[in-house]
Design an enzyme around this catalytic site. Structure first.
Site, mmCIF file in Angstrom:
data_model
loop_
_atom_site.group_PDB
_atom_site.id
_atom_site.type_symbol
_atom_site.label_atom_id
_atom_site.label_comp_id
_atom_site.label_asym_id
_atom_site.label_seq_id
_atom_site.Cartn_x
_atom_site.Cartn_y
_atom_site.Cartn_z
ATOM 1 N N ASN A 209 13.848 -14.882 8.560
ATOM 2 C CA ASN A 209 13.535 -15.567 7.304
ATOM 3 C C ASN A 209 14.403 -15.023 6.190
ATOM 4 O OD1 ASN A 209 12.054 -13.328 5.872
ATOM 5 N ND2 ASN A 209 10.846 -13.486 7.747
ATOM 6 N N LYS A 288 22.930 -15.095 27.115
ATOM 7 C CA LYS A 288 23.134 -16.127 26.106
ATOM 8 C C LYS A 288 22.841 -17.516 26.679
ATOM 9 C CE LYS A 288 26.596 -17.604 22.834
ATOM 10 N NZ LYS A 288 27.961 -18.076 22.876
ATOM 11 N N PRO A 305 1.457 -9.195 16.383
ATOM 12 C CA PRO A 305 0.319 -8.476 15.804
ATOM 13 C C PRO A 305 0.387 -8.523 14.284
ATOM 14 C CG PRO A 305 1.892 -6.949 16.821
ATOM 15 C CD PRO A 305 2.360 -8.334 17.140
ATOM 16 N N ASP A 306 -0.764 -8.609 13.637
ATOM 17 C CA ASP A 306 -0.794 -8.554 12.172
ATOM 18 C C ASP A 306 -0.865 -7.074 11.785
ATOM 19 O OD1 ASP A 306 -1.527 -8.488 9.446
ATOM 20 O OD2 ASP A 306 -2.371 -10.503 9.591
ATOM 21 N N ILE A 307 0.272 -6.531 11.397
ATOM 22 C CA ILE A 307 0.389 -5.081 11.159
ATOM 23 C C ILE A 307 -0.561 -4.649 10.046
ATOM 24 C CG2 ILE A 307 1.987 -3.203 10.579
ATOM 25 C CD1 ILE A 307 4.266 -5.092 11.582
ATOM 26 N N PHE A 323 1.262 -8.249 0.451
ATOM 27 C CA PHE A 323 2.027 -9.171 -0.381
ATOM 28 C C PHE A 323 1.777 -10.579 0.126
ATOM 29 C CE2 PHE A 323 5.113 -7.665 -3.540
ATOM 30 C CZ PHE A 323 4.779 -6.308 -3.526
ATOM 31 N N LYS A 337 -6.181 -14.351 1.646
ATOM 32 C CA LYS A 337 -5.483 -13.400 2.531
ATOM 33 C C LYS A 337 -6.057 -12.003 2.342
ATOM 34 C CE LYS A 337 -1.106 -15.586 3.138
ATOM 35 N NZ LYS A 337 0.264 -15.788 2.763
ATOM 36 N N LYS A 341 -7.819 -10.102 5.480
ATOM 37 C CA LYS A 341 -7.249 -8.850 6.020
ATOM 38 C C LYS A 341 -8.060 -7.634 5.585
ATOM 39 C CE LYS A 341 -2.682 -10.905 6.107
ATOM 40 N NZ LYS A 341 -1.603 -10.750 7.053
HETATM 41 N N1 CTP Z 1 1.919 -8.971 7.510
HETATM 42 C C1 CTP Z 1 1.942 -7.990 8.477
HETATM 43 N N2 CTP Z 1 2.089 -8.332 9.792
HETATM 44 C C2 CTP Z 1 2.203 -9.610 10.161
HETATM 45 C C3 CTP Z 1 2.204 -10.609 9.179
HETATM 46 C C4 CTP Z 1 2.061 -10.241 7.853
HETATM 47 O O1 CTP Z 1 1.843 -6.810 8.138
HETATM 48 N N3 CTP Z 1 2.350 -9.909 11.428
HETATM 49 C C5 CTP Z 1 1.718 -8.601 6.094
HETATM 50 C C6 CTP Z 1 2.897 -8.846 5.196
HETATM 51 O O2 CTP Z 1 3.739 -7.714 5.114
HETATM 52 C C7 CTP Z 1 2.234 -9.175 3.873
HETATM 53 C C8 CTP Z 1 1.015 -9.948 4.296
HETATM 54 O O3 CTP Z 1 0.696 -9.436 5.589
HETATM 55 O O4 CTP Z 1 1.818 -8.030 3.225
HETATM 56 C C9 CTP Z 1 1.279 -11.409 4.354
HETATM 57 O O5 CTP Z 1 0.178 -12.046 4.924
HETATM 58 P P1 CTP Z 1 0.297 -13.288 5.915
HETATM 59 O O6 CTP Z 1 -1.012 -13.972 5.968
HETATM 60 O O7 CTP Z 1 0.804 -12.917 7.226
HETATM 61 O O8 CTP Z 1 1.363 -14.116 5.201
HETATM 62 P P2 CTP Z 1 2.069 -15.333 5.756
HETATM 63 O O9 CTP Z 1 2.672 -15.076 7.099
HETATM 64 O O10 CTP Z 1 2.983 -15.775 4.691
HETATM 65 O O11 CTP Z 1 0.816 -16.274 5.975
HETATM 66 P P3 CTP Z 1 0.800 -17.861 5.919
HETATM 67 O O12 CTP Z 1 1.944 -18.281 6.762
HETATM 68 O O13 CTP Z 1 -0.525 -18.216 6.453
HETATM 69 O O14 CTP Z 1 0.964 -18.196 4.463
#
Ligand code: CTP
Length: 394
Positions: A209, A288, A305-307, A323, A337, A341
């Site tokens: 991204n 490739k 995983p959502d860190i 953020f 959010k 979380k």
């Molecule tokens: N984050 C994380 N690990 C992930 C995804 C997000 O630690 N796998 C953290 C980001 O660093 C940020 C926050 O979670 O602090 C963003 O939340 P998130 O809901 O994941 O944001 P988006 O992916 O933008 O969600 P959406 O696509 O639903 O808007």
């Protein structure tokens, strides 16, 4: 302009690194500082006073008997007007002289007569630096409250390799900025994630991204300047690590997850700024992908995983800050959010206001509601975020 209005006396002493002091004047002035240069006689053998006069826009002081001050007391007047005296480079001889309280030239007299803090960036041959006499002087100066910056290690002007090199001008400026910051996170351990992640499709292609990493790097820098010990887990970006911050480079969300989870328990504060990919490619190809294989290759995605959520769920884990970059409905999405979380604080911004640029517009959301910050450069916003975190964490 992080040193706006600060009056800094830059004392330049004799050493090859004196040429770097010219760049230092320029960088300090660029940050808004008013720089008054004073040189020892030794320094004039390496750089001329004219160079410093041109860069600082002020006459340079060299001599105890300088008659330019109406009261003939340059040593008192110059040091009294200063917010800080910075000696860079600080030679072994000059450090020895001020450790003993000598006042045998203008600069040493100013140091003795000062009522402001003193920072010194030593620069000398490695053997001079390692000499017990130098160490006695350094320890004495530190005991007297002098801040010693560096020195760095590396190749020296004499061709030898070792400790004793003056810090680079950019690093000294960072130390000076940090010196003027309130130490609101002194002694705390802060873990920060920054940048995008890169999820491989094959060895050369991937999903990523547009996150520049600038906001995360600014947060790491501000935390360090507030006195914290900072580890920055960074996705692929082209930014230099902030001075004094330990950077760990990662590529994918899974790598970031591993590095963060290994350090989260030891952290007091975790700030997740990284734009982590929500999904990775389940069927990433070892070789490739070739388009002549027929058909469009199917890309299967699995959730990463959502860190942040995982760290927030740790028993006794750090204070967590997230953020939220949204394209609309900022308050509603950011707050949801934050609740999902289970984190106490989230910084929200609209993508059109900040993604990729130097400036941003942030709104902080916590249990007490929304706190909009004035649009500003990311460095300024990062400092305000750190102050808010310091308030919430006592
Ligand atoms: N984050 C994380 N690990 C992930 C995804 C997000 O630690 N796998 C953290 C980001 O660093 C940020 C926050 O979670 O602090 C963003 O939340 P998130 O809901 O994941 O944001 P988006 O992916 O933008 O969600 P959406 O696509 O639903 O808007």
């Amino acid at each position: 302009m992080e040193l706006l209005g600060k009056r800094i006396v830059l004392g330049v002493t004799g050493g090859i690194a004196a040429y770097k002091a010219a760049e230092l004047v320029r960088l300090l002035a660029r940050q808004g500082a008013e720089v008054q240069v004073a040189m020892t006689e030794g320094a004039t053998h390496f750089v001329t006073a004219t160079t410093f006069q041109a860069l600082s826009g002020k006459p340079v002081y060299l001599d105890q008997w300088d008659a330019r001050m109406p009261n003939a007391m340059a040593h008192i007047d110059l040091s009294r007007q200063a917010d800080l005296i910075l000696i860079a480079p600080a030679s072994a001889d000059f450090l020895a002289r001020i450790a003993h309280g000598l006042a045998d030239d203008l600069l040493a007299t100013m140091v003795l007569a000062r009522d402001c803090p003193l920072l010194a960036a030593p620069a000398m041959n490695r053997q001079m630096w390692e000499n017990p006499a130098t160490w006695r002087n350094i320890l004495q100066l530190q005991a007297d409250g002098v801040h010693i910056l560096g020195p760095a290690s590396g190749e020296q002007a004499c061709g030898e390799i070792g400790a004793g090199r003056m810090l680079e001008p950019e690093e000294i400026v960072e130390e000076v900025i940090a010196f003027f910051m309130p130490n609101v996170l002194a002694g705390r351990k802060v873990l920060v994630t920054a940048g995008p992640t890169f999820e491989a499709i094959d060895p050369v292609r991937g999903i990523t991204n547009l996150s520049s990493g600038r906001m995360g790097y600014a947060v790491a820098r501000a935390a360090r300047q507030a006195g914290a010990e900072v580890v920055l887990v960074s996705g692929p970006v082209g930014l230099p690590a902030p001075q004094g911050v330990r950077r760990i480079d990662v590529r994918s969300a899974l790598d970031m997850h591993v590095e963060v989870m290994a350090r989260a328990a030891a952290a007091d504060i975790f700030v997740a700024v990284a734009a982590v990919a929500d999904y990775r490619v389940a069927n990433a190809a070892e070789h490739k992908l070739k388009k002549d294989k027929g058909g469009i290759p199917p890309i299967e995605l699995v959730e990463n995983p959502d860190i942040l959520a995982e760290v927030a769920a740790m028993a006794g884990g750090p204070f967590c800050v997230g953020f939220a970059a949204e394209s609309r409905n900022l308050e509603e999405y950011a707050q949801s959010k934050r609740r999902k979380k289970k984190i106490p604080l989230i910084a929200g911004n609209l993508i059109q206001d900040g993604f990729g640029g130097d400036d941003n517009r942030l709104v902080l959301f916590d249990d007490r509601g929304a706190h909009p910050l004035t649009p500003a450069p990311k460095s300024v916003l990062a400092r305000q975020l750190i102050e808010h975190i310091a308030t919430l964490t006592g």
